[in-house]
Write an enzyme that holds these catalytic residues in place. Structure first.
Site, PDB file in Angstrom:
ATOM      1  CG  ASP A 198      45.694  14.218  15.190  1.00 47.57           C
ATOM      2  OD1 ASP A 198      45.612  14.890  14.375  1.00 47.57           O
ATOM      3  OD2 ASP A 198      45.281  14.381  16.847  1.00 47.57           O
TER       4      ASP A 198
ATOM      5  CG  ASP B 213      48.732  17.142  11.541  1.00 48.26           C
ATOM      6  OD1 ASP B 213      50.059  17.246  12.632  1.00 48.26           O
ATOM      7  OD2 ASP B 213      47.373  17.323  11.884  1.00 48.26           O
TER       8      ASP B 213
ATOM      9  CD  GLN C 120      47.780  20.906  15.441  1.00 47.49           C
ATOM     10  OE1 GLN C 120      48.119  20.842  14.349  1.00 47.49           O
ATOM     11  NE2 GLN C 120      47.242  20.566  16.609  1.00 47.49           N
TER      12      GLN C 120
ATOM     13  CD  GLU D 245      42.540  11.389  10.293  1.00 48.73           C
ATOM     14  OE1 GLU D 245      42.556  10.413  11.377  1.00 48.73           O
ATOM     15  OE2 GLU D 245      43.071  12.462  10.283  1.00 48.73           O
TER      16      GLU D 245
END
Length: 354
Positions: free
Chosen positions: A216, A213, A118, A163
């Site tokens: 996930d 990112d 991260q 997201e």
């Protein structure tokens, strides 16, 4: 060629899984990759499949995406299992890495080592900028870890996240509050939507930083290496802005990294293309990379060199219970771009500075 096709297929499926976006299937005319790819995709895994294979209390992450190897973690207790519209979600308590988040049976984050990923995903692009950033976008990132890191920057006026799976933030808030704390920043605007469409609909020259990112994954996602996606990222950036995308393991997926770098070079004309990496023990091969691409500042102006940190190292945010950094330093920033010879030789034709 057959081995290369298998490597590309494996790597692209992992990227598709980790980016949690819905995108069109690659067309035969796409120039996103320099190599021919198989139309058959490796099937995503599930937590059930791997958990059912537990022997003597050990979970082993086995996948066709990294054939011939598997990470094993000792399981203390299974805390959550569910299935969203997009993926299989599982959380378990491990003996040595704290709580572990699985999506489609793949380790996404553990309490012990998530910060190494991260922090570099956020601070490499943010600290490389010449001016303090004011507007940032995270594509994916439902666990909130990258948001947590971006919350350290007082210069940010707007912080958006796109997201696709609303279950991931809710699970993270319950089981990983130290990561999900990023959602509590009042500057954050959460968009539960298809990330690629969000980027495509973004007005030109909007963001200083865009972070795709990869922590996930989603299950049956399509590949994310089509050139139009990166053209949309480029369009959404301000001149001199920068993107940072998850870019796989040098040890497992060098052919796909080479193809990605070549494609980025075509898109970010007049800007820069760079590759960095971090170490993280619970990701396959213990290493994960990032592709950083900057948009041209203007005709004849030298591009941004992300190897040099220009912004101050961000600090803790006590009011949000965000602690001091544990991995990122200015020395680590510069060192992250130093590649081993075998990787530098393969990527040198596409990288701007390395």
């Amino acid at each position: 060629p057959e081995q290369l096709s298998d490597a590309v297929e494996s790597s692209m499926h992992r990227l598709a899984a980790r980016w949690r976006l819905q995108v069109p299937r690659i067309s035969s005319s796409s120039k996103a990759c320099a190599h021919k790819m198989s139309s058959d995709k490796a099937a995503p895994g599930t937590a059930d499949k791997n958990l059912n294979a537990i022997k003597d209390g050990w979970f082993t992450e086995v996948s066709t995406m990294w054939p011939g190897q598997g990470l094993s973690l000792q399981v203390k207790e299974i805390l959550y299992q569910g299935k969203s519209d997009f993926q299989d979600v599982c959380v378990f308590q491990s003996e040595s890495y704290g709580r572990v988040l699985l999506l489609d049976g793949v380790v996404q984050a553990t309490q012990r080592d998530e910060f190494s990923y991260q922090e570099l995903m956020a601070h490499l692009p943010m600290c490389a900028l010449e001016a303090p950033p004011k507007k940032a976008l995270v594509v994916g990132g439902g666990d909130g870890g990258v948001l947590r890191e971006l919350a350290r920057y007082p210069s940010l006026e707007e912080l958006h996240i796109a997201e696709i799976d609303g279950m991931v933030p809710e699970v993270s808030k319950k089981f990983f509050p130290e990561m999900a704390v990023g959602f509590s920043d009042p500057r954050v605007k959460v968009n539960i939507c298809d990330g690629i469409k969000y980027v495509q609909d973004t007005p030109e020259d909007t963001y200083d930083v865009i972070i795709v990112d990869s922590s996930d994954p989603v299950g049956p996602a399509e590949v994310l290496f089509e050139k139009p996606f990166f053209e949309a990222l480029h369009r959404a950036l301000k001149p001199g802005g920068i993107i940072c995308t998850q870019a796989e393991s040098l040890w497992l997926h060098l052919p796909i990294i080479k193809a990605l770098a070549a494609m980025c070079k075509e898109v970010f004309v007049g800007g820069s293309v760079s590759y960095a990496f971090t170490t993280i023990p619970t990701y396959p091969s213990g290493q994960i990379g990032m592709m950083l691409c900057s948009k041209a500042k203007g005709p004849g102006v030298p591009p941004l060199d992300p190897r040099t940190p220009r912004q101050p190292v961000p600090s803790a945010v006590p009011k949000m219970e965000i602690p001091d950094l544990r991995y990122y330093t200015q020395d680590v920033h510069s060192a992250a771009f130093v590649l081993p010879k075998f990787a530098r030789d393969e990527l040198s034709g596409s990288l701007t500075f390395q």
